[in-house]
Write a protein that holds these residues in place. Structure first.
Motif, PDB file in Angstrom:
ATOM      1  N   GLU A   8     -47.541  59.163  75.576  1.00 60.29           N
ATOM      2  CA  GLU A   8     -47.141  57.964  74.829  1.00 60.29           C
ATOM      3  C   GLU A   8     -47.193  56.728  75.720  1.00 60.29           C
ATOM      4  N   ILE A   9     -46.733  56.871  76.964  1.00 57.89           N
ATOM      5  CA  ILE A   9     -46.755  55.747  77.911  1.00 57.89           C
ATOM      6  C   ILE A   9     -48.198  55.369  78.238  1.00 57.89           C
ATOM      7  N   VAL A  10     -49.062  56.366  78.441  1.00 56.26           N
ATOM      8  CA  VAL A  10     -50.481  56.104  78.700  1.00 56.26           C
ATOM      9  C   VAL A  10     -51.095  55.366  77.509  1.00 56.26           C
ATOM     10  N   ASN A  11     -50.814  55.836  76.303  1.00 53.26           N
ATOM     11  CA  ASN A  11     -51.344  55.177  75.105  1.00 53.26           C
ATOM     12  C   ASN A  11     -50.830  53.749  74.968  1.00 53.26           C
ATOM     13  N   ALA A  12     -49.535  53.555  75.213  1.00 55.19           N
ATOM     14  CA  ALA A  12     -48.948  52.218  75.075  1.00 55.19           C
ATOM     15  C   ALA A  12     -49.478  51.274  76.151  1.00 55.19           C
ATOM     16  N   THR A  13     -49.664  51.786  77.359  1.00 54.90           N
ATOM     17  CA  THR A  13     -50.098  50.956  78.480  1.00 54.90           C
ATOM     18  C   THR A  13     -51.584  50.636  78.408  1.00 54.90           C
ATOM     19  N   PHE A  14     -52.400  51.612  78.042  1.00 55.69           N
ATOM     20  CA  PHE A  14     -53.851  51.472  78.143  1.00 55.69           C
ATOM     21  C   PHE A  14     -54.569  51.467  76.790  1.00 55.69           C
ATOM     22  N   ASP A  15     -53.841  51.633  75.696  1.00 60.57           N
ATOM     23  CA  ASP A  15     -54.409  51.620  74.355  1.00 60.57           C
ATOM     24  C   ASP A  15     -55.551  52.631  74.213  1.00 60.57           C
ATOM     25  N   LEU A  16     -55.304  53.863  74.674  1.00 55.26           N
ATOM     26  CA  LEU A  16     -56.342  54.890  74.604  1.00 55.26           C
ATOM     27  C   LEU A  16     -56.332  55.663  73.284  1.00 55.26           C
ATOM     28  N   GLY A  17     -55.229  55.677  72.590  1.00 52.29           N
ATOM     29  CA  GLY A  17     -55.180  56.376  71.308  1.00 52.29           C
ATOM     30  C   GLY A  17     -55.351  57.876  71.423  1.00 52.29           C
ATOM     31  N   LEU A  18     -54.814  58.464  72.489  1.00 54.64           N
ATOM     32  CA  LEU A  18     -54.923  59.913  72.662  1.00 54.64           C
ATOM     33  C   LEU A  18     -53.959  60.617  71.726  1.00 54.64           C
ATOM     34  N   GLU A  19     -54.406  61.726  71.148  1.00 52.79           N
ATOM     35  CA  GLU A  19     -53.533  62.491  70.273  1.00 52.79           C
ATOM     36  C   GLU A  19     -52.466  63.196  71.107  1.00 52.79           C
ATOM     37  N   LEU A  20     -51.351  63.506  70.475  1.00 55.25           N
ATOM     38  CA  LEU A  20     -50.272  64.243  71.115  1.00 55.25           C
ATOM     39  C   LEU A  20     -50.291  65.651  70.531  1.00 55.25           C
ATOM     40  N   PRO A  21     -50.936  66.595  71.227  1.00 57.27           N
ATOM     41  CA  PRO A  21     -51.098  67.937  70.645  1.00 57.27           C
ATOM     42  C   PRO A  21     -49.757  68.658  70.510  1.00 57.27           C
ATOM     43  N   GLU A  22     -49.645  69.422  69.423  1.00 59.63           N
ATOM     44  CA  GLU A  22     -48.416  70.189  69.203  1.00 59.63           C
ATOM     45  C   GLU A  22     -48.292  71.336  70.194  1.00 59.63           C
ATOM     46  N   ASP A  23     -49.417  71.926  70.558  1.00 58.32           N
ATOM     47  CA  ASP A  23     -49.440  73.047  71.492  1.00 58.32           C
ATOM     48  C   ASP A  23     -50.406  72.738  72.627  1.00 58.32           C
ATOM     49  N   LEU A  24     -50.204  73.396  73.747  1.00 54.07           N
ATOM     50  CA  LEU A  24     -51.121  73.276  74.880  1.00 54.07           C
ATOM     51  C   LEU A  24     -52.449  73.918  74.502  1.00 54.07           C
ATOM     52  N   LYS A  25     -53.526  73.165  74.596  1.00 51.41           N
ATOM     53  CA  LYS A  25     -54.856  73.690  74.308  1.00 51.41           C
ATOM     54  C   LYS A  25     -55.501  74.068  75.633  1.00 51.41           C
ATOM     55  N   LEU A  26     -55.649  75.362  75.860  1.00 55.76           N
ATOM     56  CA  LEU A  26     -56.305  75.828  77.073  1.00 55.76           C
ATOM     57  C   LEU A  26     -57.808  75.731  76.875  1.00 55.76           C
ATOM     58  N   MET A  81     -56.206  54.892  67.047  1.00 55.16           N
ATOM     59  CA  MET A  81     -57.631  54.968  67.331  1.00 55.16           C
ATOM     60  C   MET A  81     -58.087  56.395  67.047  1.00 55.16           C
ATOM     61  N   SER A  82     -59.150  56.520  66.319  1.00 57.49           N
ATOM     62  CA  SER A  82     -59.662  57.836  65.973  1.00 57.49           C
ATOM     63  C   SER A  82     -61.018  58.032  66.640  1.00 57.49           C
ATOM     64  N   TYR A  83     -61.160  59.159  67.319  1.00 60.42           N
ATOM     65  CA  TYR A  83     -62.403  59.451  68.017  1.00 60.42           C
ATOM     66  C   TYR A  83     -63.215  60.464  67.223  1.00 60.42           C
ATOM     67  N   PRO A  84     -64.534  60.447  67.372  1.00 62.80           N
ATOM     68  CA  PRO A  84     -65.380  61.352  66.594  1.00 62.80           C
ATOM     69  C   PRO A  84     -65.282  62.795  67.068  1.00 62.80           C
ATOM     70  N   LYS A  85     -65.668  63.682  66.182  1.00 65.24           N
ATOM     71  CA  LYS A  85     -65.822  65.103  66.521  1.00 65.24           C
ATOM     72  C   LYS A  85     -67.318  65.316  66.713  1.00 65.24           C
ATOM     73  N   THR A  86     -67.750  65.584  67.944  1.00 65.44           N
ATOM     74  CA  THR A  86     -69.182  65.668  68.232  1.00 65.44           C
ATOM     75  C   THR A  86     -69.644  67.041  68.679  1.00 65.44           C
ATOM     76  N   GLY A  87     -68.703  67.898  69.050  1.00 66.08           N
ATOM     77  CA  GLY A  87     -69.087  69.172  69.650  1.00 66.08           C
ATOM     78  C   GLY A  87     -69.278  69.050  71.152  1.00 66.08           C
ATOM     79  N   GLN A  88     -69.207  67.827  71.670  1.00 65.44           N
ATOM     80  CA  GLN A  88     -69.327  67.590  73.112  1.00 65.44           C
ATOM     81  C   GLN A  88     -68.154  66.741  73.608  1.00 65.44           C
TER      82      GLN A  88
END
Length: 156
Positions: free
Chosen positions: A61-79, A1-8
């Motif tokens: 990964e478990i959240v995505n598999a369980t709830f089908d949210l399609g969240l990205e898995l960031p390579e680094d922690l984004k503060l 699942m791909s989410y838009p880039k909106t600035g918000q």
């Protein structure tokens, strides 16, 4: 699942810390538990930025598999800090996993992951502070009372 880039975009994290809130100044924050369907609509409208440590990928990964949210898995922690542009934070609450000092551990067995449960809490930064809204409400009530009193006056 791909989410838009909106600035918000909505931030998603596995924890809440004071540093996330330092960018907002004086503000009112609402908190509500939300459903997965609500999150899917919210993410589809605003986009999403995931803030998680690489060792938390398995949880995501478990959240995505369980709830089908399609969240990205960031390579680094984004503060991040909540601001006027990014005023929404969704915290994924994980129950049933061992913790050390209140924090999730870097590793769990598959059996432990199998016992984890998840809830989602949205924090939203209001653009106006609660104290300002209370004062405005008092002023409006006073003006309304004055108007009602004037309309209901009687001539003696």
């Amino acid at each position: 699942m791909s989410y838009p880039k909106t600035g918000q975009e909505v931030y998603v994290s596995l924890n809440l810390s004071n540093t996330m809130l330092t960018g907002i100044g004086k503000g009112t924050i609402t908190r509500e538990e939300v459903s997965v369907d609500y999150l899917k609509r919210l993410f589809a409208e605003h986009g999403v930025i995931v803030s998680a440590k690489p060792e938390q990928h398995r949880l995501l990964e478990i959240v995505n598999a369980t709830f089908d949210l399609g969240l990205e898995l960031p390579e680094d922690l984004k503060l991040f800090q909540l601001s006027e542009q990014h005023r929404r934070l969704v915290v994924i609450n994980v129950q049933g996993l061992r913790r050390k000092g209140g924090s999730l551990l870097p590793e769990y067995s598959e059996e432990e992951f199998g016992e984890a449960t998840f809830t989602f809490v949205k924090y939203y930064v209001q653009s106006r502070h609660y104290d300002e809204l209370v004062e405005e409400n008092k002023k409006l009530k006073f003006e309304l009372d004055q108007e009602v009193e004037w309309r209901n006056r009687t001539d003696n």
